[in-house]
Design an enzyme around this catalytic site. Sequence first.
Site, PDB file in Angstrom:
ATOM      1  N   LYS A   1      38.946 -19.052  68.726  1.00 43.72           N
ATOM      2  CA  LYS A   1      39.650 -19.642  67.571  1.00 43.72           C
ATOM      3  C   LYS A   1      41.141 -19.806  67.852  1.00 43.72           C
ATOM      4  O   LYS A   1      41.897 -20.189  66.968  1.00 43.72           O
ATOM      5  CB  LYS A   1      39.410 -18.782  66.320  1.00 43.72           C
ATOM      6  CG  LYS A   1      37.915 -18.657  65.959  1.00 43.72           C
ATOM      7  CD  LYS A   1      37.677 -18.008  64.608  1.00 43.72           C
ATOM      8  CE  LYS A   1      36.195 -17.656  64.427  1.00 43.72           C
ATOM      9  NZ  LYS A   1      35.738 -17.697  63.047  1.00 43.72           N
TER      10      LYS A   1
ATOM     11  N   ASN B   1      28.516 -12.671  50.146  1.00 43.29           N
ATOM     12  CA  ASN B   1      28.479 -11.460  50.974  1.00 43.29           C
ATOM     13  C   ASN B   1      29.195 -10.335  50.239  1.00 43.29           C
ATOM     14  O   ASN B   1      29.632 -10.508  49.107  1.00 43.29           O
ATOM     15  CB  ASN B   1      29.107 -11.743  52.347  1.00 43.29           C
ATOM     16  CG  ASN B   1      30.544 -12.205  52.204  1.00 43.29           C
ATOM     17  OD1 ASN B   1      31.398 -11.486  51.694  1.00 43.29           O
ATOM     18  ND2 ASN B   1      30.816 -13.443  52.616  1.00 43.29           N
TER      19      ASN B   1
ATOM     20  N   LYS C   1      18.411 -25.312  37.251  1.00 43.60           N
ATOM     21  CA  LYS C   1      17.870 -24.026  37.717  1.00 43.60           C
ATOM     22  C   LYS C   1      16.512 -24.239  38.383  1.00 43.60           C
ATOM     23  O   LYS C   1      15.632 -24.899  37.791  1.00 43.60           O
ATOM     24  CB  LYS C   1      17.744 -23.091  36.510  1.00 43.60           C
ATOM     25  CG  LYS C   1      17.281 -21.711  36.877  1.00 43.60           C
ATOM     26  CD  LYS C   1      17.176 -20.838  35.639  1.00 43.60           C
ATOM     27  CE  LYS C   1      16.498 -19.529  35.998  1.00 43.60           C
ATOM     28  NZ  LYS C   1      16.190 -18.723  34.841  1.00 43.60           N
TER      29      LYS C   1
ATOM     30  N   LYS D   1      36.101 -14.166  69.499  1.00 42.40           N
ATOM     31  CA  LYS D   1      36.649 -14.921  68.346  1.00 42.40           C
ATOM     32  C   LYS D   1      38.142 -15.186  68.540  1.00 42.40           C
ATOM     33  O   LYS D   1      38.636 -16.263  68.212  1.00 42.40           O
ATOM     34  CB  LYS D   1      36.410 -14.140  67.045  1.00 42.40           C
ATOM     35  CG  LYS D   1      34.954 -14.229  66.599  1.00 42.40           C
ATOM     36  CD  LYS D   1      34.661 -13.356  65.399  1.00 42.40           C
ATOM     37  CE  LYS D   1      33.172 -13.410  65.099  1.00 42.40           C
ATOM     38  NZ  LYS D   1      32.718 -12.398  64.151  1.00 42.40           N
TER      39      LYS D   1
ATOM     40  N   PHE E   1      40.448 -11.709  61.181  1.00 45.69           N
ATOM     41  CA  PHE E   1      39.744 -10.436  61.082  1.00 45.69           C
ATOM     42  C   PHE E   1      38.356 -10.672  61.669  1.00 45.69           C
ATOM     43  O   PHE E   1      37.822 -11.781  61.552  1.00 45.69           O
ATOM     44  CB  PHE E   1      39.621  -9.967  59.627  1.00 45.69           C
ATOM     45  CG  PHE E   1      40.764  -9.108  59.174  1.00 45.69           C
ATOM     46  CD1 PHE E   1      42.015  -9.654  58.971  1.00 45.69           C
ATOM     47  CD2 PHE E   1      40.587  -7.745  58.950  1.00 45.69           C
ATOM     48  CE1 PHE E   1      43.083  -8.870  58.554  1.00 45.69           C
ATOM     49  CE2 PHE E   1      41.639  -6.937  58.533  1.00 45.69           C
ATOM     50  CZ  PHE E   1      42.894  -7.505  58.340  1.00 45.69           C
TER      51      PHE E   1
ATOM     52  N   ASP F   1      29.201 -18.354  56.521  1.00 43.24           N
ATOM     53  CA  ASP F   1      29.069 -19.259  57.675  1.00 43.24           C
ATOM     54  C   ASP F   1      28.172 -20.452  57.346  1.00 43.24           C
ATOM     55  O   ASP F   1      28.304 -21.514  57.942  1.00 43.24           O
ATOM     56  CB  ASP F   1      28.499 -18.493  58.870  1.00 43.24           C
ATOM     57  CG  ASP F   1      29.546 -17.541  59.447  1.00 43.24           C
ATOM     58  OD1 ASP F   1      30.738 -17.926  59.449  1.00 43.24           O
ATOM     59  OD2 ASP F   1      29.191 -16.425  59.857  1.00 43.24           O
TER      60      ASP F   1
HETATM   61  O1  PMT Z   1      36.987  -7.489  51.200  1.00 45.15           O
HETATM   62  P1  PMT Z   1      36.704  -6.051  51.583  1.00 45.15           P
HETATM   63  O2  PMT Z   1      35.533  -5.478  50.837  1.00 45.15           O
HETATM   64  O3  PMT Z   1      37.932  -5.204  51.537  1.00 45.15           O
HETATM   65  O4  PMT Z   1      36.233  -6.074  53.121  1.00 45.15           O
HETATM   66  C1  PMT Z   1      37.147  -6.404  54.122  1.00 45.15           C
HETATM   67  C2  PMT Z   1      36.513  -7.302  55.204  1.00 45.15           C
HETATM   68  C3  PMT Z   1      35.441  -6.521  55.942  1.00 45.15           C
HETATM   69  C4  PMT Z   1      35.890  -8.566  54.573  1.00 45.15           C
HETATM   70  C5  PMT Z   1      37.686  -7.732  56.173  1.00 45.15           C
HETATM   71  O5  PMT Z   1      38.258  -6.579  56.712  1.00 45.15           O
HETATM   72  C6  PMT Z   1      37.173  -8.616  57.289  1.00 45.15           C
HETATM   73  O6  PMT Z   1      36.727  -8.161  58.312  1.00 45.15           O
HETATM   74  N1  PMT Z   1      37.247  -9.956  57.087  1.00 45.15           N
HETATM   75  C7  PMT Z   1      36.696 -10.956  57.981  1.00 45.15           C
HETATM   76  C8  PMT Z   1      35.215 -11.048  57.745  1.00 45.15           C
HETATM   77  C9  PMT Z   1      34.541 -12.125  58.561  1.00 45.15           C
HETATM   78  O7  PMT Z   1      34.072 -13.062  57.968  1.00 45.15           O
HETATM   79  O8  PMT Z   1      34.634 -12.014  59.820  1.00 45.15           O
HETATM   80  P2  PMT Z   1      33.991 -13.079  60.856  1.00 45.15           P
HETATM   81  O9  PMT Z   1      33.906 -12.317  62.088  1.00 45.15           O
HETATM   82  O10 PMT Z   1      32.766 -13.699  60.310  1.00 45.15           O
HETATM   83  O11 PMT Z   1      35.085 -14.222  60.946  1.00 45.15           O
HETATM   84  C10 PMT Z   1      36.167 -14.151  61.877  1.00 45.15           C
HETATM   85  C11 PMT Z   1      37.388 -14.811  61.278  1.00 45.15           C
HETATM   86  O12 PMT Z   1      37.155 -16.198  61.052  1.00 45.15           O
HETATM   87  C12 PMT Z   1      37.805 -14.236  59.947  1.00 45.15           C
HETATM   88  O13 PMT Z   1      39.205 -14.167  59.933  1.00 45.15           O
HETATM   89  C13 PMT Z   1      37.293 -15.248  58.930  1.00 45.15           C
HETATM   90  O14 PMT Z   1      38.114 -15.320  57.769  1.00 45.15           O
HETATM   91  C14 PMT Z   1      37.353 -16.558  59.716  1.00 45.15           C
HETATM   92  N2  PMT Z   1      36.299 -17.508  59.334  1.00 45.15           N
HETATM   93  C15 PMT Z   1      34.980 -17.204  59.510  1.00 45.15           C
HETATM   94  C16 PMT Z   1      34.020 -18.122  59.194  1.00 45.15           C
HETATM   95  C17 PMT Z   1      34.404 -19.393  58.682  1.00 45.15           C
HETATM   96  N3  PMT Z   1      33.506 -20.304  58.365  1.00 45.15           N
HETATM   97  N4  PMT Z   1      35.709 -19.670  58.518  1.00 45.15           N
HETATM   98  C18 PMT Z   1      36.658 -18.755  58.844  1.00 45.15           C
HETATM   99  O15 PMT Z   1      37.860 -19.025  58.689  1.00 45.15           O
END
Ligand code: PMT
Length: 405
Positions: free
Chosen positions: A339, A206, A285, A335, A321, A275
Amino acid sequence: MKGKKIIVGVSGGIAAYKAAELVRLLVKADARTFVTMTSNGARFVTPLTFEALSGNRVIRDMWDNEGTSIDHISWGQESDLIIIAPATANFIAKMAHGIGDDFLSTMVLAATAGILVCPSMNSQMFKNPAVQDNLRVLKARGITVMEPGEGQLACHTEGPGRLPEPGDIMEQAFILISPQDLSGLKILVTAGPTVEPIDPVRYITNRSSGKMGYALARAARRRGASVTLVSGPTNLKPPYGVEFCGVKTAEDMKQAVFKNRPKCNIIIKAAAVSDYRPRDSAAHKIKKDEDSLSLELVKNPDILAELGSARKESDCLLVGFAAETKDLMANAKKKLRGKNLDMIVANDVSREDSGFETDTNIVKIIYSDGQVEDLALMTKDAVADLVLDRINAMWEGSLEHRSGN
Ligand code: PMT
């Protein structure tokens, strides 16, 4: 650094040219920067270079009316930090033995400001027991001494003795002038994307650049925390002073986070974890023989959800985040609850000035009691400091709660 008064003392070594870059960085960070050079330092780089970069008169000679008659006293007592870069073996010896025979050494003797010594010399000279003893003396007196870098030196030898990189000197300076309000805390930050291989040359990932997570790690370190940064692949240099753990896939990230969890007080998950991952990663390949190709994806572990559901085993604070393109608040709140987090930082990643890759972010902080803090657009560095302020307040509150106050 804004408004801080920083003195850079340049003694006579070839790395004096790198001090010019340090001065440029200090000025860029809005520090009021003043330079003094030993007469040997001025043989390597002219004072004019430093005058042009700092915008201030350089003092080299005590007796030449370059400043006022008490500058050798006032500079070190009215500044926030003195950085000696490069610090030669000779200058280190003078400091260790209290010799004041020129402007810089006299100023250092009378100084009340903190002092950061950045050694630079030939590696045999650096390893010499006399130099090592002198460095020990300085450290024992509370002076911060940076480790020199290793590698090829100007004298064509290899080993320790290179002036630390100006960017790293800046970071150490930030640590020395910042309030150490997070001292004693162990913080784990995740950053960047994860990459999920399709075959040896392709992957799913991503747009995360790592900027938000690296800003958090850097700010926490500057404020005194011990920081572990678990990061997917990015183009960023790990912040100075941070324990760095590079990972690729979500599974790698999960291993690294759980391995480090027992020693943490706070976990901040700014990483954008994929995800899903391809069910199978091809050993070779994939060839373009077919007109279409289907990839079967399977769900990756949700690291934060697993941390949240295992909370009884650890009392560390969990901060997530949420990156959303619509229904920001509803999705972020879901979330936070789902979580089992203490706080979630919601960013609208559909905006051009916010979220992925940008230097700025606009976020809402949502707390587990339902309160919401709506923040203005700011740099990711400023967001990081603010999020850390809130986490620190929450941590201190939880300590009071635990001790029954
Ligand atoms: O890296 P930059 O370019 O500076 O951009 C910053 C950012 C947009 C990546 C950052 O600010 C941000 O929002 N990070 C979280 C992105 C995200 O994956 O969000 P989510 O809504 O999908 O996940 C929610 C939370 O669960 C996040 O804290 C994530 O780390 C965590 N997660 C998600 C999926 C997964 N399989 N495991 C996780 O731990």
